[in-house]
Design a protein around this motif. Structure first.
Motif, PDB file in Angstrom:
ATOM      1  N   GLY A 157       0.797  -1.232   0.000  1.00 39.38           N
ATOM      2  CA  GLY A 157       0.000   0.000   0.000  1.00 39.38           C
ATOM      3  C   GLY A 157       0.820   1.268   0.000  1.00 39.38           C
ATOM      4  N   LYS A 158       2.115   1.180  -0.406  1.00 37.44           N
ATOM      5  CA  LYS A 158       2.972   2.362  -0.403  1.00 37.44           C
ATOM      6  C   LYS A 158       2.856   3.174  -1.690  1.00 37.44           C
ATOM      7  CE  LYS A 158       6.469   0.405   2.717  1.00 37.44           C
ATOM      8  NZ  LYS A 158       7.901   0.039   2.883  1.00 37.44           N
ATOM      9  N   HIS A 159       2.280   2.574  -2.705  1.00 36.29           N
ATOM     10  CA  HIS A 159       2.146   3.259  -3.979  1.00 36.29           C
ATOM     11  C   HIS A 159       0.672   3.320  -4.364  1.00 36.29           C
ATOM     12  CE1 HIS A 159       6.500   3.154  -4.684  1.00 36.29           C
ATOM     13  NE2 HIS A 159       6.456   1.947  -4.157  1.00 36.29           N
ATOM     14  N   ALA A 160       0.342   4.339  -5.125  1.00 30.58           N
ATOM     15  CA  ALA A 160      -1.064   4.520  -5.501  1.00 30.58           C
ATOM     16  C   ALA A 160      -1.165   5.137  -6.886  1.00 30.58           C
ATOM     17  CB  ALA A 160      -1.769   5.411  -4.481  1.00 30.58           C
ATOM     18  N   VAL A 161      -2.290   4.886  -7.528  1.00 26.46           N
ATOM     19  CA  VAL A 161      -2.608   5.544  -8.796  1.00 26.46           C
ATOM     20  C   VAL A 161      -3.789   6.472  -8.531  1.00 26.46           C
ATOM     21  CG1 VAL A 161      -1.764   3.663 -10.224  1.00 26.46           C
ATOM     22  CG2 VAL A 161      -4.169   3.678  -9.520  1.00 26.46           C
ATOM     23  N   TYR A 162      -3.887   7.528  -9.311  1.00 29.57           N
ATOM     24  CA  TYR A 162      -4.978   8.483  -9.157  1.00 29.57           C
ATOM     25  C   TYR A 162      -5.911   8.379 -10.364  1.00 29.57           C
ATOM     26  CZ  TYR A 162      -2.596  10.447  -5.155  1.00 29.57           C
ATOM     27  OH  TYR A 162      -2.008  10.613  -3.921  1.00 29.57           O
ATOM     28  N   ILE A 163      -7.182   8.393 -10.071  1.00 29.64           N
ATOM     29  CA  ILE A 163      -8.207   8.175 -11.093  1.00 29.64           C
ATOM     30  C   ILE A 163      -8.891   9.491 -11.446  1.00 29.64           C
ATOM     31  CG2 ILE A 163     -10.286   6.853 -11.655  1.00 29.64           C
ATOM     32  CD1 ILE A 163      -9.384   4.883  -9.411  1.00 29.64           C
ATOM     33  N   TYR A 164      -9.021   9.760 -12.730  1.00 29.04           N
ATOM     34  CA  TYR A 164      -9.598  11.019 -13.202  1.00 29.04           C
ATOM     35  C   TYR A 164     -10.129  10.813 -14.614  1.00 29.04           C
ATOM     36  CZ  TYR A 164      -5.079  11.023 -15.508  1.00 29.04           C
ATOM     37  OH  TYR A 164      -3.989  10.659 -16.256  1.00 29.04           O
ATOM     38  N   ALA A 179       8.298   3.310 -10.817  1.00 31.37           N
ATOM     39  CA  ALA A 179       9.128   4.440 -11.247  1.00 31.37           C
ATOM     40  C   ALA A 179       8.303   5.711 -11.434  1.00 31.37           C
ATOM     41  CB  ALA A 179       9.852   4.094 -12.542  1.00 31.37           C
ATOM     42  N   VAL A 180       7.024   5.647 -11.117  1.00 28.10           N
ATOM     43  CA  VAL A 180       6.144   6.806 -11.259  1.00 28.10           C
ATOM     44  C   VAL A 180       5.887   7.423  -9.884  1.00 28.10           C
ATOM     45  CG1 VAL A 180       3.851   7.596 -11.943  1.00 28.10           C
ATOM     46  CG2 VAL A 180       5.025   5.879 -13.317  1.00 28.10           C
ATOM     47  N   ARG A 181       6.059   8.718  -9.797  1.00 28.30           N
ATOM     48  CA  ARG A 181       5.807   9.440  -8.550  1.00 28.30           C
ATOM     49  C   ARG A 181       4.680  10.443  -8.787  1.00 28.30           C
ATOM     50  NH1 ARG A 181       7.945   5.811  -7.028  1.00 28.30           N
ATOM     51  NH2 ARG A 181       9.860   5.503  -5.851  1.00 28.30           N
ATOM     52  N   ASN A 182       3.697  10.422  -7.902  1.00 33.56           N
ATOM     53  CA  ASN A 182       2.545  11.305  -8.019  1.00 33.56           C
ATOM     54  C   ASN A 182       2.500  12.291  -6.851  1.00 33.56           C
ATOM     55  OD1 ASN A 182       1.344   9.925 -10.359  1.00 33.56           O
ATOM     56  ND2 ASN A 182       0.976   8.252  -8.931  1.00 33.56           N
ATOM     57  N   LYS A 183       2.192  13.527  -7.155  1.00 32.81           N
ATOM     58  CA  LYS A 183       2.064  14.557  -6.128  1.00 32.81           C
ATOM     59  C   LYS A 183       0.778  15.338  -6.371  1.00 32.81           C
ATOM     60  CE  LYS A 183       4.405  18.631  -4.204  1.00 32.81           C
ATOM     61  NZ  LYS A 183       5.557  19.553  -4.348  1.00 32.81           N
ATOM     62  N   GLN A 218       8.696   8.777 -14.308  1.00 30.45           N
ATOM     63  CA  GLN A 218       7.692   9.813 -14.567  1.00 30.45           C
ATOM     64  C   GLN A 218       7.301  10.486 -13.259  1.00 30.45           C
ATOM     65  OE1 GLN A 218       3.394   8.924 -15.708  1.00 30.45           O
ATOM     66  NE2 GLN A 218       4.150   9.681 -17.668  1.00 30.45           N
ATOM     67  N   HIS A 219       7.161  11.794 -13.320  1.00 33.50           N
ATOM     68  CA  HIS A 219       6.699  12.554 -12.160  1.00 33.50           C
ATOM     69  C   HIS A 219       5.428  13.297 -12.548  1.00 33.50           C
ATOM     70  CE1 HIS A 219       6.392  16.019  -9.406  1.00 33.50           C
ATOM     71  NE2 HIS A 219       6.858  15.164  -8.517  1.00 33.50           N
ATOM     72  N   ASN A 220       4.351  12.989 -11.847  1.00 36.94           N
ATOM     73  CA  ASN A 220       3.061  13.616 -12.121  1.00 36.94           C
ATOM     74  C   ASN A 220       2.687  14.583 -11.008  1.00 36.94           C
ATOM     75  OD1 ASN A 220       2.532  12.020 -14.480  1.00 36.94           O
ATOM     76  ND2 ASN A 220       1.986  10.318 -13.153  1.00 36.94           N
ATOM     77  N   GLN A 221       2.260  15.762 -11.394  1.00 34.55           N
ATOM     78  CA  GLN A 221       1.707  16.705 -10.424  1.00 34.55           C
ATOM     79  C   GLN A 221       0.247  16.959 -10.791  1.00 34.55           C
ATOM     80  OE1 GLN A 221       3.795  20.134  -8.536  1.00 34.55           O
ATOM     81  NE2 GLN A 221       2.343  21.383  -9.660  1.00 34.55           N
TER      82      GLN A 221
END
Length: 241
Positions: free
Chosen positions: A86-93, A109-113, A153-156
């Motif tokens: 549960g340390k990583h998550a995806v965001y739904i939109y 390798a994907v980081r979300n903020k 990848q870095h997502n903001q």
């Protein structure tokens, strides 16, 4: 190109080693073709394991996103954990209000903020890094193998302050709570009326002119109380991770 060169070197080595009689010329050719074979294999290995001839290139993409919430009056950014830890998550939109929901790439390798802004629209800024060949020569040499390979990848995700950020489980819990609020008991109705009356008094205190328009006053009071109930419901589900 490198495979063609390797093939030619192997054929040349074979012919010079098998077909030619012992001589200084034969020895020289064996050395040249041998170096060609070893050098080609070394370059192929370096390209495969160390990305020889390649560089990391980062591209930036920005797009407007929309809530995946079925209730347009209550926009939210949904989150789904990935993996057992549960340390990583995806965001739904959504990328289009009329299309199906999508999510950020499910990769370690994907980081979300997520950041909240004063803007009225939400946006996603993605900085994606991939391996690309330094120039056309290296690309042709290795037949463009591995070009575009994903690195990171870095997502903001910038969302309005009015949006909620909930997990899919919390969103389901919130939906149940809000449905229950639509069918209050007699005791809950009495408590709700009391809250509306108190809120109306607050509004009159802030703007005495509202006392002359009871219809507008009650509508504003009811809307304010409704928002408070929603906020409380959101806080309740957010406490359950």
């Amino acid at each position: 190109m490198i495979l063609w060169f390797l093939g030619l070197m192997v054929i040349g080595l074979y012919l010079s080693f098998i077909m030619m009689h012992r001589s200084l010329k034969r020895t020289a050719l064996i050395i040249v073709f041998g170096i060609g074979v070893v050098g080609s294999l070394l370059l192929i290995t370096l390209n495969d394991n160390a990305h020889f001839g390649m560089v990391k290139r980062t591209t930036t993409d920005e797009q407007t996103i929309y809530t995946a919430s079925p209730n347009a009056q209550m926009p939210m950014l949904l989150k789904q954990t990935v993996g057992t830890a549960g340390k990583h998550a995806v965001y739904i939109y959504k990328t289009d209000p009329k299309k199906k929901a999508v999510h950020t790439k499910a990769d370690l390798a994907v980081r979300n903020k997520v950041v909240k802004t004063s803007d009225t629209t939400a946006s996603l800024t993605s900085k994606t890094t991939r391996w690309e060949y330094q120039n056309a020569f290296y690309g042709a040499l290795f037949n463009h193998e591995g070009a575009g390979q994903f690195v990171s990848q870095h997502n903001q995700l910038a969302i309005p302050k009015s949006w909620f950020v909930l997990t899919t489980t919390q969103a389901k819990q919130l939906s149940s709570k809000l449905k229950a609020l639509q069918h209050p008991t007699a005791q809950q109705k009495a408590a709700l009326a009391k809250k509306v009356k108190a809120k109306a008094a607050e509004l009159i205190k802030a703007d005495p002119k509202l006392a002359a328009d009871q219809t507008t006053l009650m509508k504003q009071a009811q809307k304010a109380v409704q928002q408070e109930l929603i906020q409380q419901a959101v806080q309740d589900v957010q406490q359950h991770k």
